[in-house]
Design an enzyme around this catalytic site. Structure first.
Site, PDB file in Angstrom:
ATOM      1  N   ASP A   1       0.854  -1.190   0.000  1.00  0.00           N
ATOM      2  CA  ASP A   1       0.000   0.000   0.000  1.00  0.00           C
ATOM      3  C   ASP A   1       0.890   1.240   0.000  1.00  0.00           C
ATOM      4  O   ASP A   1       2.116   1.130   0.129  1.00  0.00           O
ATOM      5  CB  ASP A   1      -0.917   0.009   1.236  1.00  0.00           C
ATOM      6  CG  ASP A   1      -0.171  -0.386   2.481  1.00  0.00           C
ATOM      7  OD1 ASP A   1       1.008   0.009   2.629  1.00  0.00           O
ATOM      8  OD2 ASP A   1      -0.744  -1.087   3.334  1.00  0.00           O
TER       9      ASP A   1
ATOM     10  N   ASP B   1       1.632   5.095   1.574  1.00  0.00           N
ATOM     11  CA  ASP B   1       1.378   6.105   2.598  1.00  0.00           C
ATOM     12  C   ASP B   1       1.902   7.436   2.090  1.00  0.00           C
ATOM     13  O   ASP B   1       2.920   7.491   1.407  1.00  0.00           O
ATOM     14  CB  ASP B   1       2.099   5.743   3.904  1.00  0.00           C
ATOM     15  CG  ASP B   1       1.600   4.419   4.464  1.00  0.00           C
ATOM     16  OD1 ASP B   1       0.389   4.161   4.373  1.00  0.00           O
ATOM     17  OD2 ASP B   1       2.431   3.631   4.960  1.00  0.00           O
TER      18      ASP B   1
ATOM     19  N   ASP C   1      10.746   4.887  12.330  1.00  0.00           N
ATOM     20  CA  ASP C   1      11.525   3.886  13.055  1.00  0.00           C
ATOM     21  C   ASP C   1      12.910   3.603  12.453  1.00  0.00           C
ATOM     22  O   ASP C   1      13.923   3.886  13.070  1.00  0.00           O
ATOM     23  CB  ASP C   1      10.707   2.596  13.282  1.00  0.00           C
ATOM     24  CG  ASP C   1       9.963   2.100  12.044  1.00  0.00           C
ATOM     25  OD1 ASP C   1      10.203   2.643  10.954  1.00  0.00           O
ATOM     26  OD2 ASP C   1       9.159   1.160  12.169  1.00  0.00           O
TER      27      ASP C   1
HETATM   28  P1  ATP Z   1       4.845  -2.851   5.589  1.00  0.00           P
HETATM   29  O1  ATP Z   1       5.584  -3.394   4.443  1.00  0.00           O
HETATM   30  O2  ATP Z   1       4.549  -3.847   6.606  1.00  0.00           O
HETATM   31  O3  ATP Z   1       3.649  -2.020   5.245  1.00  0.00           O
HETATM   32  P2  ATP Z   1       5.808  -0.354   6.540  1.00  0.00           P
HETATM   33  O4  ATP Z   1       7.177   0.101   6.900  1.00  0.00           O
HETATM   34  O5  ATP Z   1       5.150   0.339   5.390  1.00  0.00           O
HETATM   35  O6  ATP Z   1       5.910  -1.900   6.289  1.00  0.00           O
HETATM   36  P3  ATP Z   1       3.589   0.560   8.095  1.00  0.00           P
HETATM   37  O7  ATP Z   1       3.045  -0.015   9.329  1.00  0.00           O
HETATM   38  O8  ATP Z   1       2.754   0.602   6.875  1.00  0.00           O
HETATM   39  O9  ATP Z   1       4.913  -0.269   7.813  1.00  0.00           O
HETATM   40  O10 ATP Z   1       4.125   1.995   8.459  1.00  0.00           O
HETATM   41  C1  ATP Z   1       4.415   2.991   7.495  1.00  0.00           C
HETATM   42  C2  ATP Z   1       5.587   3.843   7.966  1.00  0.00           C
HETATM   43  O11 ATP Z   1       5.260   4.493   9.197  1.00  0.00           O
HETATM   44  C3  ATP Z   1       6.850   3.069   8.254  1.00  0.00           C
HETATM   45  O12 ATP Z   1       7.609   2.854   7.089  1.00  0.00           O
HETATM   46  C4  ATP Z   1       7.548   3.972   9.256  1.00  0.00           C
HETATM   47  O13 ATP Z   1       8.179   5.047   8.583  1.00  0.00           O
HETATM   48  C5  ATP Z   1       6.405   4.536  10.052  1.00  0.00           C
HETATM   49  N1  ATP Z   1       6.105   3.732  11.247  1.00  0.00           N
HETATM   50  C6  ATP Z   1       5.214   2.720  11.362  1.00  0.00           C
HETATM   51  N2  ATP Z   1       5.185   2.221  12.604  1.00  0.00           N
HETATM   52  C7  ATP Z   1       6.050   2.937  13.320  1.00  0.00           C
HETATM   53  C8  ATP Z   1       6.474   2.931  14.679  1.00  0.00           C
HETATM   54  N3  ATP Z   1       5.970   2.057  15.538  1.00  0.00           N
HETATM   55  N4  ATP Z   1       7.395   3.849  15.061  1.00  0.00           N
HETATM   56  C9  ATP Z   1       7.894   4.742  14.187  1.00  0.00           C
HETATM   57  N5  ATP Z   1       7.560   4.802  12.898  1.00  0.00           N
HETATM   58  C10 ATP Z   1       6.650   3.921  12.460  1.00  0.00           C
HETATM   59 MG    MG Z   2       3.040   0.163   4.737  1.00  0.00          MG
END
Ligand code: ATP
Ligand code: MG
Length: 451
Positions: A72, A74, A146
């Site tokens: 997805d 963001d 993160d």
């Molecule tokens: P995935 O492939 O699982 O979607 P993702 O990195 O995109 O991995 P998301 O949960 O969609 O994970 O989060 C989007 C973004 O938000 C992350 O890439 C990170 O920059 C930030 N983020 C998410 N969770 C946290 C957290 N607990 N602390 C700090 N930043 C976070």
């Molecule tokens: Mg994501």
């Protein structure tokens, strides 16, 4: 002199370091605008046309740079949630701790987040962030994310990647590096430890030494996290396409036992996890082939060993098959109820799949026909097939049901007659003593009740 000054600046904690980000043009990162989803492009361009800054951020940029297609998209912006909501008719503001906007566009939902500010405005006595709604600049936003590879911004209008934390370098080195001081970041949000393990397994990255080191000592903080959030994270882990690797890594990092009740249940005894491994590998394979996954089914496989052990024990003690299975299910469910927080929509399916396992042994009379009409037959059958692959039930039972599903009227009758010959269980009231010879081997699955 200048070198000294640079060193001084570099020694400052990340939070105090201010600097220009690296900006990478298209040839250096390879992400073209047309690789984004239609909705991601529309949302960013609409925000930019309205005079706001807007970037695709996080996992999508990381995945595209790695040549993986993102789950997805963001978007991060300097517009407030209200301003974003105002721009998009089909949108809504959600969340309390972290207010974000969901923008719906066609079949897609884009998560739009306003840049978060530099100071953590509300933490509890252990340093846990309780609310995070103060807004800030793009640089501050990058700092609040993160891992360095998760803090990359992509600007679709000029196809550049903006990098404040050496994310591009770490991405090429396949390293997961926490931004800032890892221990403090885990205190702020313990779920980051699970994210480290999940992302490392999913991406095939190493967790950087300094990022990894504090995990063991902070693992206990996860116990205080709300069950629903842990369940969500657990689900992401299981749906990562690398579920088995993730679980093994969690155990290696000291994040399984005593932290995650579900994992405790799954990994209770060392040694034999053939069934778990098979089921997770089949989930991983389905995900890679873009096939749908039933969460209820997956959870049923995770907790099956516990259920099966209870079932076997009760059958060995002389209980009948079905009541023994039901009692074993009740035991496991009540044990897990408090800790697991499995939402009802999943636990109902899980229970059905388990309960139906006792019915595969009934292969005489009208019962096999009735069983086929059960809406959950197919899921229960797939579950049986897994049990057979793990050596729990004879392959012959699975092939029988496989044929029975495909056979015409006469074929079904023949199969039922064959099963009877082979000594399949008959309805209790009609059951006669069998003559010697055709006795079936006792089944690992506890299928047949003691006679
Ligand atoms: P995935 O492939 O699982 O979607 P993702 O990195 O995109 O991995 P998301 O949960 O969609 O994970 O989060 C989007 C973004 O938000 C992350 O890439 C990170 O920059 C930030 N983020 C998410 N969770 C946290 C957290 N607990 N602390 C700090 N930043 C976070
Ligand atoms: Mg994501």
């Amino acid at each position: 002199m200048i070198r000294k000054l640079i060193r001084k600046v570099l020694e400052l904690p990340m939070g105090k370091r201010r600097g220009k980000p690296r900006v990478y043009p298209l040839p250096q990162h390879g992400i073209r605008r047309d690789q984004l989803s239609h909705a991601a492009v529309r949302v960013t361009s609409r925000l930019q046309e309205a005079g706001y800054a807007a970037y695709v951020v996080g996992g999508a940029v990381r995945d595209l740079m790695l040549g993986v297609s993102p789950k997805d998209f963001d978007v991060a912006t300097n517009a407030t949630p209200e301003q974003v909501h105002h721009l998009f008719r089909r949108s809504r503001i959600i969340g309390r701790r972290f207010r974000i906007v969901h923008v719906m566009m066609g079949p897609e939902t884009i998560e739009v987040t306003t840049f978060r500010g530099g100071s953590v405005d509300d933490t509890n006595e252990t340093g846990r962030i309780m609310a995070d709604n103060s807004f800030g600049s793009q640089e501050e936003d990058a700092h609040r994310r993160d891992f360095t590879v998760n803090a990359l911004f992509y600007d679709p209008s000029d196809e550049t990647v903006i990098d404040y934390h050496h994310g591009v370098k770490d991405l090429h080195a396949k390293k997961l590096v926490m931004i800032g001081q890892p221990a403090r970041r885990y205190q702020e949000d313990p779920v980051r430890m699970l994210r480290a393990v999940r992302l490392a397994a999913k991406l095939g990255f190493e967790i950087d030494e300094d990022t990894k080191k504090p995990i063991r000592a902070h693992a206990h903080l996860l116990k205080k996290e709300p069950g629903a959030r842990l369940f969500d994270e657990m689900l992401k882990l299981l749906m990562s396409g690398q579920a088995y690797a993730c679980l093994k890594k969690l155990r290696d990092e000291g994040l399984a036992r005593g932290v995650f009740p579900l994992l405790d249940a799954v990994m209770d005894d060392k040694g034999d996890d053939a069934f778990l491994r098979l089921s997770l590998e089949s989930t991983d394979a389905r995900l890679r082939a873009d096939k749908p996954i039933s969460v209820g089914f997956l959870l049923a496989t995770l907790l099956w060993r516990q259920v099966n052990q209870g079932w076997q024990r009760r059958v060995a003690e002389g209980e009948k098959s079905l009541p023994a299975l039901m009692a074993a299910i009740d035991d496991v469910e009540s044990e897990q109820e408090n800790d697991l927080a499995i939402p009802r929509r999943f636990s109902v399916t899980m229970r059905e799949i388990w309960t139906l396992q006792a019915r595969f042994d009934n292969r005489t009379g009208a019962r096999p026909y009735r069983f086929l009409e059960q809406p959950r037959f197919r899921a229960a059958y797939d579950f049986l097939a897994l049990r057979s692959e793990a050596g729990e039930v004879p392959r012959e039972l699975v092939s029988w049901w496989e044929e029975f599903q495909r056979a015409d009227g006469a074929g079904c009758e023949r199969l039922i007659a064959e099963a009877k010959e082979g000594g399949a269980e008959e309805p209790a009231k009609k059951r006669r003593r069998r003559r010697s010879g055709g006795r079936r081997k006792p089944e690992g699955g506890g299928g047949e009740s003691a006679e």
